[in-house]
Enzyme design. Sequence first.
Site, PDB file in Angstrom:
ATOM      1  N   CYS A  87      -2.364  -7.594   6.650  1.00  0.00           N
ATOM      2  CA  CYS A  87      -2.595  -8.198   5.338  1.00  0.00           C
ATOM      3  C   CYS A  87      -3.306  -9.549   5.289  1.00  0.00           C
ATOM      4  O   CYS A  87      -4.396  -9.679   4.745  1.00  0.00           O
ATOM      5  CB  CYS A  87      -1.263  -8.336   4.604  1.00  0.00           C
ATOM      6  N   LYS A 129      -2.366   1.640   9.674  1.00  0.00           N
ATOM      7  CA  LYS A 129      -2.123   0.206   9.584  1.00  0.00           C
ATOM      8  C   LYS A 129      -1.495  -0.331  10.866  1.00  0.00           C
ATOM      9  O   LYS A 129      -0.609   0.284  11.445  1.00  0.00           O
ATOM     10  CB  LYS A 129      -1.190  -0.083   8.405  1.00  0.00           C
ATOM     11  N   ASP A 178      -3.838  -2.674  -1.584  1.00  0.00           N
ATOM     12  CA  ASP A 178      -3.025  -2.963  -0.405  1.00  0.00           C
ATOM     13  C   ASP A 178      -2.618  -1.661   0.282  1.00  0.00           C
ATOM     14  O   ASP A 178      -2.015  -0.779  -0.350  1.00  0.00           O
ATOM     15  CB  ASP A 178      -1.777  -3.739  -0.840  1.00  0.00           C
ATOM     16  N   ASP A 179      -2.960  -1.533   1.562  1.00  0.00           N
ATOM     17  CA  ASP A 179      -2.558  -0.387   2.389  1.00  0.00           C
ATOM     18  C   ASP A 179      -3.160   0.943   1.954  1.00  0.00           C
ATOM     19  O   ASP A 179      -2.572   2.006   2.195  1.00  0.00           O
ATOM     20  CB  ASP A 179      -1.027  -0.238   2.414  1.00  0.00           C
ATOM     21  N   LYS A 230      -1.703  -9.925  -5.469  1.00  0.00           N
ATOM     22  CA  LYS A 230      -1.183 -10.405  -4.190  1.00  0.00           C
ATOM     23  C   LYS A 230      -2.171 -11.366  -3.535  1.00  0.00           C
ATOM     24  O   LYS A 230      -3.293 -10.989  -3.212  1.00  0.00           O
ATOM     25  CB  LYS A 230      -0.916  -9.206  -3.272  1.00  0.00           C
ATOM     26  N   ARG A 258      -7.313 -10.771   4.131  1.00  0.00           N
ATOM     27  CA  ARG A 258      -7.632 -11.624   2.984  1.00  0.00           C
ATOM     28  C   ARG A 258      -8.368 -12.886   3.400  1.00  0.00           C
ATOM     29  O   ARG A 258      -9.214 -13.397   2.659  1.00  0.00           O
ATOM     30  CB  ARG A 258      -6.351 -11.940   2.217  1.00  0.00           C
ATOM     31  N   HIS A 292      -1.337 -13.884  -0.603  1.00  0.00           N
ATOM     32  CA  HIS A 292      -0.975 -13.761   0.807  1.00  0.00           C
ATOM     33  C   HIS A 292      -1.823 -14.606   1.744  1.00  0.00           C
ATOM     34  O   HIS A 292      -2.113 -14.208   2.874  1.00  0.00           O
ATOM     35  CB  HIS A 292      -0.989 -12.301   1.244  1.00  0.00           C
ATOM     36  N   SER A 329       3.475 -10.224   0.137  1.00  0.00           N
ATOM     37  CA  SER A 329       3.741  -8.788   0.022  1.00  0.00           C
ATOM     38  C   SER A 329       4.994  -8.519  -0.805  1.00  0.00           C
ATOM     39  O   SER A 329       5.941  -9.309  -0.809  1.00  0.00           O
ATOM     40  CB  SER A 329       3.903  -8.157   1.409  1.00  0.00           C
ATOM     41  N   HIS A 348       1.420  -0.922  -1.246  1.00  0.00           N
ATOM     42  CA  HIS A 348       2.265  -1.425  -0.171  1.00  0.00           C
ATOM     43  C   HIS A 348       3.711  -0.982  -0.393  1.00  0.00           C
ATOM     44  O   HIS A 348       4.168  -0.846  -1.527  1.00  0.00           O
ATOM     45  CB  HIS A 348       2.183  -2.959  -0.151  1.00  0.00           C
ATOM     46  N   ASP A 397      -7.362  -3.542   1.984  1.00  0.00           N
ATOM     47  CA  ASP A 397      -7.188  -4.567   3.019  1.00  0.00           C
ATOM     48  C   ASP A 397      -6.971  -4.010   4.418  1.00  0.00           C
ATOM     49  O   ASP A 397      -7.273  -4.666   5.411  1.00  0.00           O
ATOM     50  CB  ASP A 397      -6.036  -5.503   2.661  1.00  0.00           C
ATOM     51  N   ASN A 398      -6.407  -2.831   4.534  1.00  0.00           N
ATOM     52  CA  ASN A 398      -6.168  -2.205   5.844  1.00  0.00           C
ATOM     53  C   ASN A 398      -5.773  -0.755   5.613  1.00  0.00           C
ATOM     54  O   ASN A 398      -5.644  -0.307   4.468  1.00  0.00           O
ATOM     55  CB  ASN A 398      -5.089  -2.941   6.642  1.00  0.00           C
TER      56      ASN A 398
END
Length: 461
Positions: free
Chosen positions: A88, A296, A49-50, A141, A92, A143, A166, A229, A281-282
Amino acid sequence: MPKLLFRSIPCCTFLALIAAWVSAFTLLATGAEQSSSGRSPNVILIFIDDMGYADIGPFGNTEVKTPHLDKFAKEGMKFTSFYATPVCSMSRACLMTGCYNVRVSVPGVLFPNSTVGLHPDEVTLGDIAKQKGYATKAIGKWHLGFQPEFLPTKQGFDSYFGIPYSNDMGQKPARPNFPPLPLMRDDKIVETEPDQSQLTKRYTEEAVKLIREQKDNPFFLYLPHSMIHFPLFASADFKGKSKMGLIGDTIEEIDWSVGQIMQTLQELKLDDNTLVIFTSDNGPAARTAAPLRGNKGTSFEGGVREPCIMRWPGKIEAGSSCNQIAGNIDMLPTLAKIVGAQVPTDRVLDGRDITSLMFTKDAPAVRDTHLYFNGGSQLVGIRTGEWKLFLGGIPALGNKKKKGEALVGPSLYNLTKDLAETTNVAAENPEIVERLKTAAEKHLAEIKANQRPAGQAKASE
């Protein structure tokens, strides 16, 4: 084969070629990749994540120590034009369905009070693996909806352990109006406001347990970490140890987690029969993604181009790299090819099978176009080959327009010559601008014409 070549091949070599052709024909007929043992391959997908493009050693970071990922890259393939989305939930949705999030109507970010989620009728990565009898587990996660009908156990996964959205969406530290952050096992909340410094370790322990339990059966493990994250947490073994502060600590603990998984595969002699994919994811939140522009929330490359490494000894060439366009929307058709499952034929998919890129050096492009949707699900850009066009100007990328700021026209960048997106060359290339604009309009019209609804939670009785 020409007769002269036929006569010049020694008998043993000729027989080997025949065997290779038969094997290749069998692969084409079954659609499945088989290991030398004849067993169906395992697949592990690690989703951070992130994490920004250059947050780890294989992609240029010299401040953090990522020895396990460094080794992972030396033994596998780096994808250097691998795309996700700016935020996010939409990322996904792309990953799980092989579709742009707009096609499946999943918004940029879902919150605990959201009544929509990924529609239960969508075919997910878990569903694809289940077609072929794989054990499937999601850890981390999710989401894609917190309501019961949207949870992983209703979306193709046998079991689930993790936080369904998150890690900043609980009462601590900054959202007192939200419910307590839930840690779930399957569809039950087992803890609230868990110690987040232990999440990476607990997720890793669950992953190792699944691998050990399923060592004699094919499995698909989806491991979407809650880190890195915000808010950031690292366990005592890693906190305060990196040169990048707490963000570096969390990255180094993720690297440790990768090492634990790879060590387990090697110990159980599953290494050669397991495809492991590592990506994010980003882009990074409120940090630079240098050498890329943006982070992001934006559709600059820094917000959506992600580190991606794939490793499968004997299948993927060690130390290789691929610069063709690929992304998380390609994972569903690619997984289907690997496990020998059927992709759904009753709906449109945006992703493509990229096994040719994975297994063949210098393979040609599988798809040469990528669409950029912002967090508000608006189409803001398109890339075709080396050219990237922002359709409505920079303020449309997800950044807030400043008071008095004028909207600018389309912005065109040559990503081969200008990866950092510093020089707008739209004025010099009007024909390319028009070509990409027309293509974007055509793609968007098709997506809208074949758009599918999000899931809507049932009203509570």
